[in-house]
Enzyme design. Structure first.
Site, PDB file in Angstrom:
ATOM      1  N   TYR A   1      27.023 -10.169 -41.931  1.00 45.90           N
ATOM      2  CA  TYR A   1      26.013  -9.927 -42.923  1.00 45.90           C
ATOM      3  C   TYR A   1      26.129 -10.925 -44.015  1.00 45.90           C
ATOM      4  CZ  TYR A   1      25.853  -4.996 -41.026  1.00 45.90           C
ATOM      5  OH  TYR A   1      25.607  -4.032 -40.327  1.00 45.90           O
TER       6      TYR A   1
ATOM      7  N   ASP B   1      30.454  -0.144 -45.897  1.00 45.66           N
ATOM      8  CA  ASP B   1      30.419  -0.454 -44.509  1.00 45.66           C
ATOM      9  C   ASP B   1      29.829  -1.911 -44.649  1.00 45.66           C
ATOM     10  OD1 ASP B   1      29.915   0.171 -41.483  1.00 45.66           O
ATOM     11  OD2 ASP B   1      27.998  -1.018 -42.003  1.00 45.66           O
TER      12      ASP B   1
ATOM     13  N   HIS C   1      31.176  -5.093 -33.119  1.00 45.41           N
ATOM     14  CA  HIS C   1      29.642  -4.790 -33.556  1.00 45.41           C
ATOM     15  C   HIS C   1      28.451  -4.767 -32.468  1.00 45.41           C
ATOM     16  CE1 HIS C   1      27.245  -6.215 -37.404  1.00 45.41           C
ATOM     17  NE2 HIS C   1      26.643  -5.230 -36.749  1.00 45.41           N
TER      18      HIS C   1
ATOM     19  N   GLY D   1      28.907   6.581 -46.692  1.00 46.12           N
ATOM     20  CA  GLY D   1      29.306   5.227 -47.208  1.00 46.12           C
ATOM     21  C   GLY D   1      28.044   4.578 -47.393  1.00 46.12           C
TER      22      GLY D   1
ATOM     23  N   ILE E   1      37.464   9.827 -42.781  1.00 47.02           N
ATOM     24  CA  ILE E   1      36.413   8.863 -43.539  1.00 47.02           C
ATOM     25  C   ILE E   1      35.540   9.678 -44.196  1.00 47.02           C
ATOM     26  CG2 ILE E   1      35.468   9.215 -41.076  1.00 47.02           C
ATOM     27  CD1 ILE E   1      34.197   6.549 -41.472  1.00 47.02           C
ATOM     28  N   PRO E   2      35.004   9.319 -45.423  1.00 46.41           N
ATOM     29  CA  PRO E   2      33.992   9.824 -46.121  1.00 46.41           C
ATOM     30  C   PRO E   2      32.595   9.844 -45.647  1.00 46.41           C
ATOM     31  CG  PRO E   2      35.345   8.341 -47.581  1.00 46.41           C
ATOM     32  CD  PRO E   2      35.691   8.213 -45.998  1.00 46.41           C
TER      33      PRO E   2
ATOM     34  N   GLY F   1      43.773  10.929 -37.264  1.00 41.08           N
ATOM     35  CA  GLY F   1      44.011  11.682 -38.323  1.00 41.08           C
ATOM     36  C   GLY F   1      43.684  11.341 -39.657  1.00 41.08           C
TER      37      GLY F   1
ATOM     38  N   LYS G   1      33.220  -5.560 -39.092  1.00 42.04           N
ATOM     39  CA  LYS G   1      32.802  -5.628 -37.745  1.00 42.04           C
ATOM     40  C   LYS G   1      33.143  -7.005 -37.232  1.00 42.04           C
ATOM     41  CE  LYS G   1      29.201  -2.300 -38.751  1.00 42.04           C
ATOM     42  NZ  LYS G   1      28.478  -2.700 -40.096  1.00 42.04           N
TER      43      LYS G   1
HETATM   44  P1  NDP Z   1      18.570   2.144 -44.071  1.00 36.06           P
HETATM   45  O1  NDP Z   1      17.886   3.373 -43.515  1.00 36.06           O
HETATM   46  O2  NDP Z   1      19.694   2.507 -44.836  1.00 36.06           O
HETATM   47  O3  NDP Z   1      17.507   1.983 -45.067  1.00 36.06           O
HETATM   48  C1  NDP Z   1      17.734   0.929 -46.056  1.00 36.06           C
HETATM   49  C2  NDP Z   1      16.400   0.592 -46.777  1.00 36.06           C
HETATM   50  O4  NDP Z   1      15.947   1.753 -47.509  1.00 36.06           O
HETATM   51  C3  NDP Z   1      16.530  -0.657 -47.631  1.00 36.06           C
HETATM   52  O5  NDP Z   1      15.228  -1.055 -47.545  1.00 36.06           O
HETATM   53  C4  NDP Z   1      16.578   0.160 -48.993  1.00 36.06           C
HETATM   54  O6  NDP Z   1      16.039  -0.743 -50.060  1.00 36.06           O
HETATM   55  C5  NDP Z   1      15.659   1.379 -49.024  1.00 36.06           C
HETATM   56  N1  NDP Z   1      16.213   2.564 -49.467  1.00 36.06           N
HETATM   57  C6  NDP Z   1      17.589   2.864 -49.546  1.00 36.06           C
HETATM   58  N2  NDP Z   1      17.377   3.989 -50.305  1.00 36.06           N
HETATM   59  C7  NDP Z   1      16.438   4.634 -50.455  1.00 36.06           C
HETATM   60  C8  NDP Z   1      15.894   5.718 -51.035  1.00 36.06           C
HETATM   61  N3  NDP Z   1      16.484   6.569 -51.595  1.00 36.06           N
HETATM   62  N4  NDP Z   1      14.564   5.941 -51.149  1.00 36.06           N
HETATM   63  C9  NDP Z   1      13.621   5.013 -50.587  1.00 36.06           C
HETATM   64  N5  NDP Z   1      14.318   3.767 -50.069  1.00 36.06           N
HETATM   65  C10 NDP Z   1      15.412   3.604 -49.933  1.00 36.06           C
HETATM   66  O7  NDP Z   1      18.801   1.043 -43.175  1.00 36.06           O
HETATM   67  P2  NDP Z   1      19.725   0.155 -42.675  1.00 36.06           P
HETATM   68  O8  NDP Z   1      19.015  -0.604 -41.494  1.00 36.06           O
HETATM   69  O9  NDP Z   1      20.083  -0.890 -43.844  1.00 36.06           O
HETATM   70  O10 NDP Z   1      21.036   0.872 -42.353  1.00 36.06           O
HETATM   71  C11 NDP Z   1      22.005   1.191 -43.348  1.00 36.06           C
HETATM   72  C12 NDP Z   1      23.422   0.384 -42.916  1.00 36.06           C
HETATM   73  O11 NDP Z   1      23.946   0.464 -41.637  1.00 36.06           O
HETATM   74  C13 NDP Z   1      23.287  -1.143 -43.051  1.00 36.06           C
HETATM   75  O12 NDP Z   1      23.157  -1.491 -44.283  1.00 36.06           O
HETATM   76  C14 NDP Z   1      24.334  -1.520 -42.219  1.00 36.06           C
HETATM   77  O13 NDP Z   1      25.516  -1.417 -43.093  1.00 36.06           O
HETATM   78  C15 NDP Z   1      24.517  -0.507 -41.176  1.00 36.06           C
HETATM   79  N6  NDP Z   1      23.907  -0.936 -39.728  1.00 36.06           N
HETATM   80  C16 NDP Z   1      24.738  -1.234 -39.007  1.00 36.06           C
HETATM   81  C17 NDP Z   1      23.982  -1.811 -37.747  1.00 36.06           C
HETATM   82  C18 NDP Z   1      24.881  -2.146 -36.519  1.00 36.06           C
HETATM   83  O14 NDP Z   1      24.499  -2.583 -35.388  1.00 36.06           O
HETATM   84  N7  NDP Z   1      26.355  -1.553 -36.259  1.00 36.06           N
HETATM   85  C19 NDP Z   1      22.568  -2.179 -37.532  1.00 36.06           C
HETATM   86  C20 NDP Z   1      21.965  -1.869 -38.690  1.00 36.06           C
HETATM   87  C21 NDP Z   1      22.522  -1.251 -39.861  1.00 36.06           C
HETATM   88  P3  NDP Z   1      16.694  -0.859 -51.369  1.00 36.06           P
HETATM   89  O15 NDP Z   1      18.014  -1.746 -51.105  1.00 36.06           O
HETATM   90  O16 NDP Z   1      15.624  -1.755 -52.110  1.00 36.06           O
HETATM   91  O17 NDP Z   1      16.832   0.363 -52.114  1.00 36.06           O
END
Ligand code: NDP
Length: 308
Positions: A49, A44, A110, A17, A13-14, A10, A77
């Site tokens: 991390y 997140d 995780h 994130g 979650i936005p 219930g 996580k």
């Molecule tokens: P994303 O698909 O969110 O991509 C992030 C990359 O895209 C960064 O290099 C960022 O660079 C760049 N970026 C962000 N916004 C833009 C934009 N508008 N235009 C162009 N480039 C952009 O990949 P992630 O792998 O980071 O996944 C997101 C999140 O998911 C992670 O940060 C983490 O919190 C979670 N995650 C969880 C995992 C799990 O095992 N549960 C595994 C992987 C991710 P910059 O910062 O320079 O803008």
């Protein structure tokens, strides 16, 4: 920006994130402050991390102002080395202490991978996942976390958790973008009332761990064309697609203008647009878990088996 999905408990979650993986120390705190100032109400995090202390300092500053703790949905996580039931509460308390919080909104296992403190691997069967789950349920009972869930779990592994669960998993956080759409896993989770969070929604462009010999997701021609059509960016198309296909999503950026761009997604993709993106699926995992398979206990097959 203020739209939410409802979890099985219930709680809400936005839908968008801020991701914080590879958000370096020295910049991650400012990114979190920027995000909250720009309207994000969902962050997140994860112990692995290595940046939860700095995020905690940012929270302290933010929550001293108009935005209150209860306004922001915080996920973290449980790392692979902390799956033994007697370690779970300590791991959660360490994350809470680093983040400077009294409770988390969501705590996820995780990876379905067990490791010892020295990084060596234990077989998946060595710690029954139901035992880890019971320890997480006890953390809910103690008020340390509101919802619990999993990440990188195949449908088969989710089923194992469901079997003995007193508290249902609220979430499965999985890699999901145009190149890896996982329709069956998504459908299965939703049919069980389990929400899905799409990680790497942009296909993690520029990530030094991945091979981008093919085009990155946001560089794909079809995505670029849709961006032109809607007068938005390719990243916004990817994020809008994630939300419209029923998932929460957590794009990561440490750049203020991109943090803002990634949450400005109140346009609509048509059915035709959604079909075009569906056609881009090629089952391509960036975060394929190959780093867990350099030992005798895990293979890519055993990791993802039962996903489709
Ligand atoms: P994303 O698909 O969110 O991509 C992030 C990359 O895209 C960064 O290099 C960022 O660079 C760049 N970026 C962000 N916004 C833009 C934009 N508008 N235009 C162009 N480039 C952009 O990949 P992630 O792998 O980071 O996944 C997101 C999140 O998911 C992670 O940060 C983490 O919190 C979670 N995650 C969880 C995992 C799990 O095992 N549960 C595994 C992987 C991710 P910059 O910062 O320079 O803008």
């Amino acid at each position: 920006m203020d739209s939410t999905f409802t979890l099985v408990s219930g709680n809400k979650i936005p839908v968008v994130g801020l991701g914080t993986w590879q958000a370096e120390k020295g910049v991650v705190g400012q990114a979190v402050k920027d995000a909250i100032e720009l309207g994000y109400r969902h962050i997140d995090c994860a112990a692995i991390y290595g940046n939860e202390k700095e995020i905690g300092e940012a929270f302290k500053e933010v929550f001293a102002g108009d935005v209150k703790r209860e306004d922001v949905f915080v996920t973290s996580k449980l790392w692979n080395t902390m799956h033994a039931p007697e370690k779970v509460e300590d791991a959660l308390k360490k994350t809470l202490s680093d983040l400077g919080l009294e409770y988390l909104d969501l705590y996820l296992i995780h990876w379905p991978v067990h490791q010892n403190d020295d990084g060596s691997f234990l077989p998946y069967e060595a710690i029954p996942i139901g035992d880890t789950w019971k320890a997480l349920e006890a953390c809910v009972d103690k008020g340390l976390v509101r919802d619990i869930g999993v990440s990188n779990f195949s449908a088969k592994k989710v089923k194992q958790v469901l079997q003995g669960a007193r508290i249902k998993p609220a979430m499965n956080q999985i890699e999901r973008h145009a190149y890896l759409q996982q329709p069956k896993l998504l459908e299965y989770c939703l049919s069980e009332g389990i929400r899905v969070t799409a990680y790497s929604p942009l296909g993690s462009p520029g990530n030094s761990m991945y091979d981008f010999s093919e085009k990155a997701v946001i560089e794909t021609e079809a995505i670029q064309k849709l961006a032109e059509k809607h007068n938005v960016t390719a990243a916004q198309v990817c994020i809008r697609w994630a939300i419209q296909s029923g998932t929460v999503t957590i794009p990561k950026s440490t750049k203020r203008h991109r943090i803002q761009e990634n949450a400005t997604v109140d346009f609509k993709l048509s059915d035709e647009d959604m079909k075009e993106i569906a056609a881009l699926d090629k089952g391509h995992r960036y975060c394929d878990g190959s780093f867990w398979t350099k030992n005798e206990h895990y293979t890519l097959e055993s990791l993802w088996e039962g996903t489709e």
